[in-house]
Write a protein that holds these residues in place. Structure first.
Motif, PDB file in Angstrom:
ATOM      1  N   GLY A  40     -73.415  11.520  55.345  1.00 12.43           N
ATOM      2  CA  GLY A  40     -74.304  12.181  56.290  1.00 12.43           C
ATOM      3  C   GLY A  40     -73.586  12.451  57.605  1.00 12.43           C
ATOM      4  N   PRO A  41     -74.060  13.424  58.397  1.00 18.92           N
ATOM      5  CA  PRO A  41     -73.441  13.707  59.689  1.00 18.92           C
ATOM      6  C   PRO A  41     -73.465  12.482  60.597  1.00 18.92           C
ATOM      7  CG  PRO A  41     -74.985  15.438  59.074  1.00 18.92           C
ATOM      8  CD  PRO A  41     -75.194  14.317  58.105  1.00 18.92           C
ATOM      9  N   ALA A  42     -72.410  12.310  61.383  1.00 20.12           N
ATOM     10  CA  ALA A  42     -72.302  11.154  62.271  1.00 20.12           C
ATOM     11  C   ALA A  42     -72.411  11.592  63.727  1.00 20.12           C
ATOM     12  CB  ALA A  42     -70.970  10.441  62.043  1.00 20.12           C
ATOM     13  N   PRO A  43     -73.234  10.938  64.526  1.00 12.76           N
ATOM     14  CA  PRO A  43     -73.302  11.263  65.952  1.00 12.76           C
ATOM     15  C   PRO A  43     -72.194  10.561  66.737  1.00 12.76           C
ATOM     16  CG  PRO A  43     -74.950   9.610  65.422  1.00 12.76           C
ATOM     17  CD  PRO A  43     -74.280   9.972  64.128  1.00 12.76           C
ATOM     18  N   ALA A  44     -71.704  11.240  67.763  1.00 10.46           N
ATOM     19  CA  ALA A  44     -70.700  10.658  68.656  1.00 10.46           C
ATOM     20  C   ALA A  44     -71.356   9.656  69.605  1.00 10.46           C
ATOM     21  CB  ALA A  44     -70.019  11.760  69.454  1.00 10.46           C
ATOM     22  N   ASP A  45     -70.530   8.884  70.267  1.00 12.10           N
ATOM     23  CA  ASP A  45     -71.007   7.978  71.315  1.00 12.10           C
ATOM     24  C   ASP A  45     -71.606   8.830  72.436  1.00 12.10           C
ATOM     25  OD1 ASP A  45     -71.348   6.229  73.423  1.00 12.10           O
ATOM     26  OD2 ASP A  45     -69.400   5.255  73.199  1.00 12.10           O
ATOM     27  N   PRO A  46     -72.914   8.793  72.670  1.00 12.30           N
ATOM     28  CA  PRO A  46     -73.523   9.669  73.669  1.00 12.30           C
ATOM     29  C   PRO A  46     -73.065   9.372  75.089  1.00 12.30           C
ATOM     30  CG  PRO A  46     -75.111   8.055  72.883  1.00 12.30           C
ATOM     31  CD  PRO A  46     -73.911   7.929  72.008  1.00 12.30           C
ATOM     32  N   ILE A  47     -72.734   8.123  75.355  1.00 12.61           N
ATOM     33  CA  ILE A  47     -72.304   7.764  76.707  1.00 12.61           C
ATOM     34  C   ILE A  47     -70.996   8.459  77.060  1.00 12.61           C
ATOM     35  CG2 ILE A  47     -71.539   5.853  78.185  1.00 12.61           C
ATOM     36  CD1 ILE A  47     -73.487   4.065  76.724  1.00 12.61           C
ATOM     37  N   MET A  48     -70.113   8.607  76.061  1.00 10.76           N
ATOM     38  CA  MET A  48     -68.850   9.271  76.331  1.00 10.76           C
ATOM     39  C   MET A  48     -69.003  10.788  76.469  1.00 10.76           C
ATOM     40  SD  MET A  48     -66.248   7.202  76.710  1.00 10.76           S
ATOM     41  CE  MET A  48     -67.414   6.430  77.833  1.00 10.76           C
ATOM     42  N   LEU A  49     -70.138  11.317  76.061  1.00 15.07           N
ATOM     43  CA  LEU A  49     -70.385  12.744  76.238  1.00 15.07           C
ATOM     44  C   LEU A  49     -71.006  13.064  77.593  1.00 15.07           C
ATOM     45  CD1 LEU A  49     -71.694  13.839  72.717  1.00 15.07           C
ATOM     46  CD2 LEU A  49     -69.657  14.710  73.894  1.00 15.07           C
ATOM     47  N   ASP A  50     -72.057  12.310  77.980  1.00 16.90           N
ATOM     48  CA  ASP A  50     -72.752  12.662  79.223  1.00 16.90           C
ATOM     49  C   ASP A  50     -72.507  11.689  80.365  1.00 16.90           C
ATOM     50  OD1 ASP A  50     -74.411  10.457  78.640  1.00 16.90           O
ATOM     51  OD2 ASP A  50     -75.976  11.714  77.769  1.00 16.90           O
ATOM     52  N   GLY A  51     -71.911  10.541  80.088  1.00 18.48           N
ATOM     53  CA  GLY A  51     -71.625   9.575  81.152  1.00 18.48           C
ATOM     54  C   GLY A  51     -72.826   8.795  81.629  1.00 18.48           C
ATOM     55  N   VAL A  52     -73.984   9.031  81.039  1.00 21.35           N
ATOM     56  CA  VAL A  52     -75.189   8.313  81.450  1.00 21.35           C
ATOM     57  C   VAL A  52     -75.160   6.908  80.865  1.00 21.35           C
ATOM     58  CG1 VAL A  52     -77.704   8.226  81.298  1.00 21.35           C
ATOM     59  CG2 VAL A  52     -76.549  10.418  81.640  1.00 21.35           C
ATOM     60  N   GLY A  53     -75.294   5.911  81.733  1.00 22.45           N
ATOM     61  CA  GLY A  53     -75.294   4.528  81.286  1.00 22.45           C
ATOM     62  C   GLY A  53     -74.075   3.747  81.724  1.00 22.45           C
ATOM     63  N   LEU A  54     -73.227   4.349  82.543  1.00 19.53           N
ATOM     64  CA  LEU A  54     -72.021   3.658  83.013  1.00 19.53           C
ATOM     65  C   LEU A  54     -72.100   3.271  84.489  1.00 19.53           C
ATOM     66  CD1 LEU A  54     -69.266   5.737  81.174  1.00 19.53           C
ATOM     67  CD2 LEU A  54     -70.031   3.418  80.639  1.00 19.53           C
ATOM     68  N   ASP A  55     -73.210   3.580  85.130  1.00 17.27           N
ATOM     69  CA  ASP A  55     -73.402   3.221  86.541  1.00 17.27           C
ATOM     70  C   ASP A  55     -74.441   2.118  86.665  1.00 17.27           C
ATOM     71  OD1 ASP A  55     -71.817   5.233  88.286  1.00 17.27           O
ATOM     72  OD2 ASP A  55     -72.748   6.486  86.751  1.00 17.27           O
ATOM     73  N   PRO A  56     -74.317   1.237  87.670  1.00 22.58           N
ATOM     74  CA  PRO A  56     -75.180   0.052  87.746  1.00 22.58           C
ATOM     75  C   PRO A  56     -76.665   0.366  87.916  1.00 22.58           C
ATOM     76  CG  PRO A  56     -73.813   0.248  89.712  1.00 22.58           C
ATOM     77  CD  PRO A  56     -73.286   1.233  88.717  1.00 22.58           C
ATOM     78  N   TRP A  57     -77.005   1.575  88.372  1.00 22.75           N
ATOM     79  CA  TRP A  57     -78.406   1.939  88.547  1.00 22.75           C
ATOM     80  C   TRP A  57     -78.958   2.724  87.353  1.00 22.75           C
ATOM     81  CZ3 TRP A  57     -74.458   3.466  91.900  1.00 22.75           C
ATOM     82  CH2 TRP A  57     -73.903   4.723  91.632  1.00 22.75           C
ATOM     83  N   SER A  58     -78.220   2.759  86.259  1.00 19.64           N
ATOM     84  CA  SER A  58     -78.601   3.600  85.123  1.00 19.64           C
ATOM     85  C   SER A  58     -79.947   3.229  84.517  1.00 19.64           C
ATOM     86  CB  SER A  58     -77.521   3.533  84.032  1.00 19.64           C
ATOM     87  OG  SER A  58     -76.301   4.059  84.489  1.00 19.64           O
ATOM     88  N   ARG A  59     -80.412   2.007  84.755  1.00 18.24           N
ATOM     89  CA  ARG A  59     -81.692   1.581  84.199  1.00 18.24           C
ATOM     90  C   ARG A  59     -82.851   1.774  85.171  1.00 18.24           C
ATOM     91  NH1 ARG A  59     -81.430  -3.676  80.297  1.00 18.24           N
ATOM     92  NH2 ARG A  59     -80.607  -2.567  78.493  1.00 18.24           N
ATOM     93  N   VAL A  60     -82.560   2.306  86.333  1.00 22.89           N
ATOM     94  CA  VAL A  60     -83.617   2.521  87.323  1.00 22.89           C
ATOM     95  C   VAL A  60     -84.271   3.876  87.074  1.00 22.89           C
ATOM     96  CG1 VAL A  60     -84.165   2.725  89.768  1.00 22.89           C
ATOM     97  CG2 VAL A  60     -82.371   1.132  89.006  1.00 22.89           C
ATOM     98  N   PRO A  61     -85.578   3.916  86.838  1.00 29.03           N
ATOM     99  CA  PRO A  61     -86.244   5.201  86.611  1.00 29.03           C
ATOM    100  C   PRO A  61     -85.970   6.178  87.751  1.00 29.03           C
ATOM    101  CG  PRO A  61     -87.733   3.388  86.131  1.00 29.03           C
ATOM    102  CD  PRO A  61     -86.514   2.787  86.768  1.00 29.03           C
ATOM    103  N   GLY A  62     -85.660   7.397  87.400  1.00 26.85           N
ATOM    104  CA  GLY A  62     -85.393   8.426  88.399  1.00 26.85           C
ATOM    105  C   GLY A  62     -83.948   8.499  88.834  1.00 26.85           C
ATOM    106  N   LEU A  63     -83.158   7.444  88.562  1.00 25.56           N
ATOM    107  CA  LEU A  63     -81.744   7.433  88.963  1.00 25.56           C
ATOM    108  C   LEU A  63     -80.807   7.487  87.757  1.00 25.56           C
ATOM    109  CD1 LEU A  63     -81.703   4.762  91.813  1.00 25.56           C
ATOM    110  CD2 LEU A  63     -81.765   7.252  92.036  1.00 25.56           C
TER     111      LEU A  63
END
Length: 283
Positions: A40-63
């Motif tokens: 089946g098709p395999a998805p890439a690591d999404p974090i390495m595509l958009d960079g979302v989730g590598l900053d300390p505020w990534s879990r804060v809604p709106g940020l």
């Protein structure tokens, strides 16, 4: 035209190493097919595509989509463009199963990397893929391995118990690179601090013992067969800063090691030069 097989994990592969390698090889007229555990098709690591989730505020809604570290560490523009093109390739959406791939059916093998344990461990620990790697080395066909892909090669043992890399010269993701990325994750991704460490040390093991570099070195005939950028090499800082990435026209930031028909490299920043070396062997 040569036919190349590129095995992928079921998820979380590095998009730069896969898409750039695919782009360079297909631009040179070669056919690239893919293989996944179940076909089946395999998805890439999404974090390495958009960079979302590598900053300390990534879990804060709106940020969540406010990125600083993420913009630096994600795939660069060339790689993201290549990945967008890859997603339009029918072969990418119709992969073989791992157990359907055969060294007899293809002219070359490319082993990309990634690092998230959830996706990569099955790939790195697959006996099916390890047998495939051995078959390509025994057939003396071109094999390219980059980043954690070198670890898969190192774990591929012949009947005598020795790795296919025993007696070969190789590069891989270095401990310095892995440690630096892990340090950033401890700050930016504090809830998932080992995001950049696929394997971590057990109690009593020295720091870095489970790094890619250390395990690859343990598979070699001599520590001197592990080849990193030597001090004093041209463009040493560019090659080792972790900030500069190569392009199809500029290999200065890259570090690629060739030993016969085996090509190895360290990280996504080497991907264009890595793939160009494989293409030369296939040509």
């Amino acid at each position: 035209m040569a036919r190349v097989i590129m095995p992928l994990p079921h998820r979380d592969f590095d998009p730069s190493e896969v898409a750039v390698s695919w782009r360079v090889l297909t631009d040179r007229g070669h056919e690239v097919r893919f293989a996944t555990p179940d076909g089946g098709p395999a998805p890439a690591d999404p974090i390495m595509l958009d960079g979302v989730g590598l900053d300390p505020w990534s879990r804060v809604p709106g940020l969540r989509r406010v990125r600083l570290i993420g913009l630096v560490l994600r795939a660069n523009r060339d790689a993201r463009r290549a990945f967008t093109e890859l997603e339009r390739d029918p072969h990418f959406h119709t992969p073989l199963r791992w157990d359907q791939a055969s060294a007899g059916d293809f002219d070359g093998l490319v082993l990309p990397g990634g690092h998230r344990a959830r996706g990569m461990r099955d790939y790195l620990e697959s006996a099916v893929l390890q047998r495939l790697v051995v078959a390509f080395f025994d057939a003396d066909k071109p094999v390219g391995a980059i980043c954690h892909g070198v670890l898969l090669a190192a774990r591929s043992h012949r009947d005598d118990g020795k790795s296919v890399l025993y007696g070969r010269r190789t590069a891989s993701l270095t401990w310095a690179q892995e440690r630096a990325a892990s340090a950033l994750a401890h700050v930016g991704r504090w809830w998932d601090r080992d995001y950049y460490r696929t394997y971590v040390e057990e109690p009593g093991q020295p720091e870095g013992y489970m790094s890619v570099e250390a395990e690859v070195m343990r598979a070699l005939a001599s520590p001197g067969d592990y080849v990193d950028v030597p001090h004093g090499a041209p463009d040493f800082r560019r090659k080792t800063s972790g900030l500069a990435r190569d392009t199809i026209d500029d290999a200065r930031p890259a570090w690629v090691v060739r030993d016969g028909k085996y090509v190895s490299a360290r990280w996504p920043g080497d991907a264009h030069t890595f793939a160009a070396n494989i293409a030369e062997l296939l040509d």
